[in-house]
Design a protein around this motif. Structure first.
Motif, PDB file in Angstrom:
ATOM      1  N   ALA A  96      49.393  -1.193   2.303  1.00 47.13           N
ATOM      2  CA  ALA A  96      50.621  -1.149   3.117  1.00 47.13           C
ATOM      3  C   ALA A  96      51.004  -2.327   3.999  1.00 47.13           C
ATOM      4  CB  ALA A  96      50.613  -0.103   3.955  1.00 47.13           C
ATOM      5  N   ALA A  97      50.464  -2.861   3.750  1.00 45.95           N
ATOM      6  CA  ALA A  97      49.875  -4.239   4.323  1.00 45.95           C
ATOM      7  C   ALA A  97      50.702  -5.160   3.515  1.00 45.95           C
ATOM      8  CB  ALA A  97      48.196  -5.233   4.775  1.00 45.95           C
ATOM      9  N   ALA A  98      50.202  -5.312   2.722  1.00 45.70           N
ATOM     10  CA  ALA A  98      51.050  -6.294   1.453  1.00 45.70           C
ATOM     11  C   ALA A  98      51.992  -5.384   1.203  1.00 45.70           C
ATOM     12  CB  ALA A  98      49.985  -5.563   0.405  1.00 45.70           C
ATOM     13  N   TRP A  99      53.000  -4.698   0.956  1.00 42.86           N
ATOM     14  CA  TRP A  99      54.202  -3.919   0.769  1.00 42.86           C
ATOM     15  C   TRP A  99      54.772  -4.667   1.512  1.00 42.86           C
ATOM     16  CZ3 TRP A  99      55.849  -3.935  -4.436  1.00 42.86           C
ATOM     17  CH2 TRP A  99      54.476  -3.482  -5.270  1.00 42.86           C
ATOM     18  N   SER A 100      54.012  -4.878   3.088  1.00 42.15           N
ATOM     19  CA  SER A 100      55.604  -4.934   4.169  1.00 42.15           C
ATOM     20  C   SER A 100      55.434  -5.950   4.478  1.00 42.15           C
ATOM     21  CB  SER A 100      54.288  -4.528   5.370  1.00 42.15           C
ATOM     22  OG  SER A 100      54.566  -2.736   5.502  1.00 42.15           O
ATOM     23  N   VAL A 166      49.338 -11.601   4.385  1.00 39.48           N
ATOM     24  CA  VAL A 166      50.269 -11.701   5.598  1.00 39.48           C
ATOM     25  C   VAL A 166      50.285 -13.582   5.784  1.00 39.48           C
ATOM     26  CG1 VAL A 166      50.633 -11.892   8.117  1.00 39.48           C
ATOM     27  CG2 VAL A 166      49.762  -9.659   6.901  1.00 39.48           C
ATOM     28  N   GLU A 167      48.792 -14.122   5.609  1.00 32.67           N
ATOM     29  CA  GLU A 167      48.551 -15.568   5.902  1.00 32.67           C
ATOM     30  C   GLU A 167      49.642 -16.064   3.725  1.00 32.67           C
ATOM     31  OE1 GLU A 167      45.707 -18.960   5.868  1.00 32.67           O
ATOM     32  OE2 GLU A 167      44.930 -17.246   5.871  1.00 32.67           O
ATOM     33  N   LEU A 168      48.844 -15.324   2.858  1.00 34.11           N
ATOM     34  CA  LEU A 168      49.239 -15.635   1.501  1.00 34.11           C
ATOM     35  C   LEU A 168      51.774 -15.241   1.978  1.00 34.11           C
ATOM     36  CD1 LEU A 168      48.699 -16.206  -1.303  1.00 34.11           C
ATOM     37  CD2 LEU A 168      48.393 -14.142  -1.953  1.00 34.11           C
ATOM     38  N   ASN A 169      51.951 -14.514   2.270  1.00 32.84           N
ATOM     39  CA  ASN A 169      53.148 -14.642   1.862  1.00 32.84           C
ATOM     40  C   ASN A 169      54.176 -15.281   3.001  1.00 32.84           C
ATOM     41  OD1 ASN A 169      54.751 -12.142   0.769  1.00 32.84           O
ATOM     42  ND2 ASN A 169      52.719 -11.294   1.053  1.00 32.84           N
ATOM     43  N   GLU A 170      53.282 -15.811   3.955  1.00 38.18           N
ATOM     44  CA  GLU A 170      52.914 -16.795   4.697  1.00 38.18           C
ATOM     45  C   GLU A 170      53.663 -18.510   4.188  1.00 38.18           C
ATOM     46  OE1 GLU A 170      52.551 -15.957   9.434  1.00 38.18           O
ATOM     47  OE2 GLU A 170      51.233 -16.884   8.475  1.00 38.18           O
ATOM     48  N   ILE A 171      52.284 -18.288   3.556  1.00 36.08           N
ATOM     49  CA  ILE A 171      52.660 -19.670   2.966  1.00 36.08           C
ATOM     50  C   ILE A 171      53.601 -20.141   1.455  1.00 36.08           C
ATOM     51  CG2 ILE A 171      50.709 -21.245   1.078  1.00 36.08           C
ATOM     52  CD1 ILE A 171      48.097 -20.072   2.575  1.00 36.08           C
ATOM     53  N   PHE A 172      54.159 -18.722   0.852  1.00 36.82           N
ATOM     54  CA  PHE A 172      54.867 -18.502   0.136  1.00 36.82           C
ATOM     55  C   PHE A 172      56.682 -18.382   0.633  1.00 36.82           C
ATOM     56  CE2 PHE A 172      51.719 -15.506  -2.884  1.00 36.82           C
ATOM     57  CZ  PHE A 172      51.246 -16.519  -3.193  1.00 36.82           C
ATOM     58  N   LEU A 194      41.305  -5.985  -2.637  1.00 34.44           N
ATOM     59  CA  LEU A 194      41.673  -5.592  -1.282  1.00 34.44           C
ATOM     60  C   LEU A 194      42.608  -5.050  -1.069  1.00 34.44           C
ATOM     61  CD1 LEU A 194      38.645  -6.886   0.319  1.00 34.44           C
ATOM     62  CD2 LEU A 194      39.001  -4.590  -0.010  1.00 34.44           C
ATOM     63  N   HIS A 195      43.460  -5.477  -2.741  1.00 30.43           N
ATOM     64  CA  HIS A 195      45.919  -5.492  -1.780  1.00 30.43           C
ATOM     65  C   HIS A 195      45.797  -6.531  -1.596  1.00 30.43           C
ATOM     66  CE1 HIS A 195      46.190  -1.157  -3.295  1.00 30.43           C
ATOM     67  NE2 HIS A 195      44.553  -1.192  -2.568  1.00 30.43           N
ATOM     68  N   ARG A 196      44.961  -7.963  -1.432  1.00 29.38           N
ATOM     69  CA  ARG A 196      45.374  -8.939  -1.264  1.00 29.38           C
ATOM     70  C   ARG A 196      46.152  -9.740  -1.733  1.00 29.38           C
ATOM     71  NH1 ARG A 196      39.746 -11.994   0.228  1.00 29.38           N
ATOM     72  NH2 ARG A 196      38.985 -11.253   1.737  1.00 29.38           N
ATOM     73  N   VAL A 197      46.572  -9.243  -3.053  1.00 29.49           N
ATOM     74  CA  VAL A 197      48.066  -9.531  -3.758  1.00 29.49           C
ATOM     75  C   VAL A 197      48.900  -8.614  -4.414  1.00 29.49           C
ATOM     76  CG1 VAL A 197      46.073 -11.743  -3.944  1.00 29.49           C
ATOM     77  CG2 VAL A 197      45.926  -9.484  -6.337  1.00 29.49           C
ATOM     78  N   THR A 198      48.196  -7.089  -4.050  1.00 28.90           N
ATOM     79  CA  THR A 198      49.441  -6.836  -4.111  1.00 28.90           C
ATOM     80  C   THR A 198      50.780  -6.569  -4.248  1.00 28.90           C
ATOM     81  OG1 THR A 198      48.006  -4.649  -4.255  1.00 28.90           O
ATOM     82  CG2 THR A 198      50.315  -3.911  -3.786  1.00 28.90           C
ATOM     83  N   GLY A 199      51.697  -6.663  -4.660  1.00 34.10           N
ATOM     84  CA  GLY A 199      53.206  -6.700  -5.068  1.00 34.10           C
ATOM     85  C   GLY A 199      54.065  -8.297  -5.272  1.00 34.10           C
TER      86      GLY A 199
END
Length: 933
Positions: A96-100, A166-172, A194-199
């Motif tokens: 859920a965090a990944a898609w959020s 979250v950090e990953l999407n901030e960087i992106f 661990l779904h760190r790259v999901t989505g």
């Protein structure tokens, strides 16, 4: 979508989230605003979404109310939270965090080309090369991985290989706002599971390889492999680049449905050469039917695979790139901490590398082995709180390729670093060619100070990292910086001789001693800088070896020794329980074991010299010659026994070129122990005679004992050609007066205090009138010739020789001449000395003072009678015997001991040539002192 507002209502967000995952429940959904997402309650604030993630050390659900207190507008959790704040209940909060994050940050990866790279090893290198090519080609690039992240070349630090979602999407989002066209990122197995790259919207995927790693998390290789494969199975890739030379890559290539490029070394990827500077390779059918030849400034076959994968990915993104363009873009590739060279002026090739798995270590060492000119020295450890099962396999790989392996600490994190080292050692024999030093700084010091010109030193495990994590805290530590400091230091020590308390040129770790001697009752470490066999001399950080002799017992002094908490003791008979004490059965044997292991740290050429007589003289002559071109350490005086040899080994230093060890024995098995401890490259056996026959029985026994040296000599041995049994020995060359000797010695003349002799077809002169010294000199000459010394250097060294102590030492005392040879005595050396005395100094009265030849056993009487018969009647009438056995010489005068001799001695009224010879315990040097007075 660049610059688009993240702000939206809770209701709108909820509706978007439901499009991607199944929601179990939703409560108190309203129209309040949200624009930020976090999983750390301390970062929660107004308009934030707090996601409750159950971690490995804490559970975010326990901090949900704290997040509400800090202003969170929405909670996402796996179970209901007791609050009126809007909350969404999901099955997997990580997913859920990944898609959020994707929703909040407006799907940033949709706006650029995204290349994902996964595999056990090579991710960082492949990512760095890919990004470098594309940036050199003029594209605006982003890079995310182990080295941190960069936006159009500007670098930023990051904690993980793949940051949290979250950090990953901030960087992106930053990258999108900077106008980035293409992003290259490493994708770890943890991130995939661990779904760190999901989505994320991956366009291309690269698979490097699969080998043992992270089994603390994935449990087995099957789960680990499946985690890696998720990049290719769970995402809508347009194309994939796969190393099909890897077994898992071969399997993956059959599963991938998208367009793919399979690179197989030896097939469509041909590696032409690899050197310390570069690797050349060809990719067949690179552009249509055309092959491409490439060169990358990196070492190793595996870097050819990494570079080929990167080139293929770059070519897919930018089809206009030519082979020429790509080669020009590869010229300045430099990857921090990946076989990164530490420049120096010492002629040592020092590399720092991130290799921290068995496979990675093998890849790096395998490529270095192909370019090595001398030794490989490897320093490595294993990270704490990580896969424990790989630890002993890393040592397997290091030992396979390295001439010396130093096991040390890596990032122990919360684990006991010594326990990690114990796991690395596993079932390995502690006498194998590795050295334990738990202090990483000292381990690097030991490696670099042990190294000589053209050695390769690999410092593995940490690579680019600038810290060491111990007990959960990070301390500044950079392998590259440490190496530079050590290489620039000038602190080498040369010891002229060994001491009873010896300062060590390189530190010894107590943990190494414990493993080597088998006492793991404590698993503690300490850096020790002195070794002593005298409890009265124990500087800080010493280890005391409690030797047990006939008249003393070092164990009686252990209690006093450990009153200094920095001192450690090796004891055999001690009731004290202390982590400062290592318990063994035999301290002399322990002393030898540690010295033998210590010897493996140094490159000094070890020359072992033994023989019934002539070994000390040979040692001295050889030392004089070798000192012409190098630094030499030699056995001091009579330190040729079970204590003296290890004592000398502890005086080794990195600056030494040669170590000459005299080895004596009066019992069976002693030469075997000394030779196995010292591991000589060159052996010398000067003679086989009737000495120590009380213990060695007869000449055959002496031969058996002396020849045991040969099986421990790794290069060549020079042995007496005047004893027939050596002619059947392998890897030996005979030296002697015998016509059968390979290297025959012939005396030309002995005049003016010098002896000139021919060896093979060359003439040499030794600085001694004793012609039998020519044989000793010949052993030294042949050894020096083997070591590539010139005849000029050898001649100069022979001139420097002067007999040591009372070994055929010619002393002028007024009108008298003394031939002092009372250091030792056996039948053969006694006869040789008598012949020299008899045949020189004509016109002067000759008097022999002959003492006992000791340790001859049951044949003692026979050998003494034989010497008496060897003398002429006139010589017997003019000579004196001294001691209990010497009465069998049947000389005209006899004294029971040296004191009686001195008391009754009456000087001659005319000049005399005195020949004074006996075994050392007769103490005839007292008589020589009388003559000199």
């Amino acid at each position: 979508m660049r610059g688009k507002s993240r702000m939206q209502t809770v209701r709108k967000f909820y509706e978007n989230l439901r499009k991607h995952i199944d929601v179990i429940d939703a409560m108190n959904i309203n129209d309040s605003a949200v624009e930020y997402i976090c999983s750390d309650s301390r970062k929660a604030a107004e308009k934030s979404i707090f996601v409750c993630i159950s971690g490995f050390s804490s559970d975010g659900h326990d901090f949900a109310l704290k997040a509400v207190e800090n202003g969170a507008s929405l909670i996402i959790a796996e179970r209901p939270i007791d609050t009126e704040t809007p909350q969404i209940i999901v099955k997997n909060s990580r997913e859920a965090a990944a898609w959020s994050a994707k929703i909040i940050f407006n799907d940033p990866t949709e706006d650029f080309y995204l290349i994902g790279i996964t595999g056990t090893n090579g991710k960082t290198s492949t990512a760095a090369i890919t990004e470098k090519i594309l940036r050199n080609a003029g594209h605006k690039t982003g890079l995310i991985g182990t080295l941190g992240y960069s936006i159009d070349g500007k670098k930023y630090n990051s904690e993980r290989t793949t940051p949290d979602i979250v950090e990953l999407n901030e960087i992106f989002d930053k990258m999108r706002n900077a106008g980035i066209e293409v992003v290259v990122m490493e994708v770890s197995s943890h991130a995939l599971d661990l779904h760190r790259v999901t989505g994320l919207e991956f366009d291309s995927g690269i698979f490097t390889n699969l080998s043992r790693e992270h089994l603390d998390f994935h449990k087995n290789m099957f789960e680990y492999k499946n985690a890696k494969f998720k990049l290719f199975k769970d995402f809508r890739l347009k194309n994939a680049i796969i190393n099909s030379g890897d077994e898992a890559g071969k399997e993956l290539s059959g599963l991938v449905a998208c367009d793919k490029i399979c690179l197989k070394p030896g097939d469509n990827l041909k590696i032409l050469q690899t050197s310390a500077k570069s690797t050349d390779f060809i990719i067949e059918n690179f552009s249509g039917e055309t092959s491409g030849k490439f060169s990358v400034p990196l070492t190793g076959d595996y870097n050819a695979v990494n570079a080929a994968s990167a080139i293929s990915a770059a070519k897919i993104f930018d089809p206009e790139l030519s082979v020429f363009d790509l080669n020009s873009f590869l010229l300045d590739i430099n990857i921090p901490g990946r076989l990164e060279k530490v420049e120096n002026y010492c002629g040592i090739h020092v590399f720092v590398d991130y290799a921290h798995t068995p496979d990675a270590l093998e890849n790096v060492l395998g490529c270095l082995a192909k370019v090595k000119k001398n030794r490989i020295i490897t320093v490595f450890g294993a990270g704490g709180d990580r896969d424990k099962s790989k630890r002993p396999f890393m040592l397997d790989k290091a030992l396979l390729y390295s001439d010396l392996t130093i096991v040390t600490s890596d990032n122990p994190r919360t684990e006991n670093p010594n326990r990690i080292i114990a796991d690395i050692i596993g079932d390995h024999d502690p006498e194998e060619n590795f050295w334990i030093n738990s202090d990483r700084r000292c381990a690097i010091y030991t490696a670099l100070k042990s190294a000589v010109k053209d050695d390769i030193v690999l410092i593995a495990g940490k690579g680019h990292e600038t810290y060491q994590e111990i007990n959960g805290k990070k301390f500044r530590f950079d392998d590259r910086e440490e190496a530079k400091k050590i290489l620039n230091s000038r602190d080498d020590v040369l010891f002229e001789k060994a001491h009873v308390c010896q300062k060590l040129a390189l530190p010894v770790d107590l943990l190494e001693i414990r493993f080597l001697l088998g006492d793991l009752s404590f698993l503690n470490s300490r850096q020790l800088f002195y070794v002593s066999t005298d409890s009265r001399i124990l500087p800080e950080n010493s280890f005391f070896v409690a030797l047990k002799g006939d008249v003393f017992d070092g164990n009686n002094f252990v209690k006093d020794a450990i009153s200094n908490p920095s001192v450690c003791c090796i004891a055999s008979d001690c009731d004290i329980k202390s982590e400062q004490i290592v318990r063994v059965e035999d301290t002399t044997n322990a002393y030898q074991k540690i010295a033998s292991k210590y010897r493996s740290l140094f490159t000094a050429k070890v020359i072992g010299v033994t023989g019934s007589f002539g070994k000390t003289t040979t040692k001295e002559i050889l030392s004089n010659i070798l000192s012409r071109k190098g630094n030499v350490l030699k056995s001091f005086r009579n330190e040729n026994n079970q204590v003296g040899v290890p004592k000398t080994l502890f005086a080794l230093s990195p600056s030494l070129d040669y170590l000459i060890l005299e080895m004596g024995a009066n019992k069976f098995g002693e030469i075997e122990l000394l030779a196995s401890a010292s591991k000589p490259e060159i052996g010398i056996i000067t003679s086989v005679g009737n000495v120590h026959t009380a213990f060695l029985r007869n000449k055959e026994g002496v031969f058996k004992e002396k020849s045991s040296l040969l099986k421990h000599v790794s290069e060549i041995a020079f042995v007496t050609g005047d004893f027939d049994k050596f002619y059947d020995a392998e890897n030996v060359e005979t030296v002697g007066f015998s016509l059968k000797s390979k290297h025959r010695v012939k005396i030309i003349e002995s005049v003016s205090g010098e002896t000139t002799f021919m060896l093979d077809d060359k003439i040499f002169t030794v600085n001694s009138p004793a012609d039998f010294f020519a044989l000793n000199a010949s052993f030294a000459v042949k050894t020096a010739q083997y070591l590539k010394f010139t005849d000029e250097d050898i001649a100069e060294g022979l001139k420097l020789f002067s007999p040591e102590g009372n070994r055929m030492k010619i002393i002028e005392a007024g009108e008298n001449i003394i031939i002092a040879d009372c250091y030792n005595a056996g039948p053969e050396s006694m006869k040789a000395g008598i012949e020299h005395w008899r045949n020189n100094y004509a016109g002067i009265k000759h008097v022999a003072v002959l003492g006992d030849m000791l340790e001859l056993g049951e044949k003692s009487k026979y050998f003494h009678e034989e010497i008496g018969k060897f003398l002429t009647e006139n010589e017997r009438n003019n000579s004196i015997s001294v001691g209990s056995e010497s009465k069998y010489y049947n000389l005209k005068k006899h004294c029971r001991n040296v004191d009686e001799l001195i008391e009754n001695f009456k000087p001659e009224s005319c000049p005399v040539v005195y020949f004074v010879k006996a075994s050392r315990r007769i103490k005839l040097e007292k008589f020589i002192e009388l003559l000199l007075r």
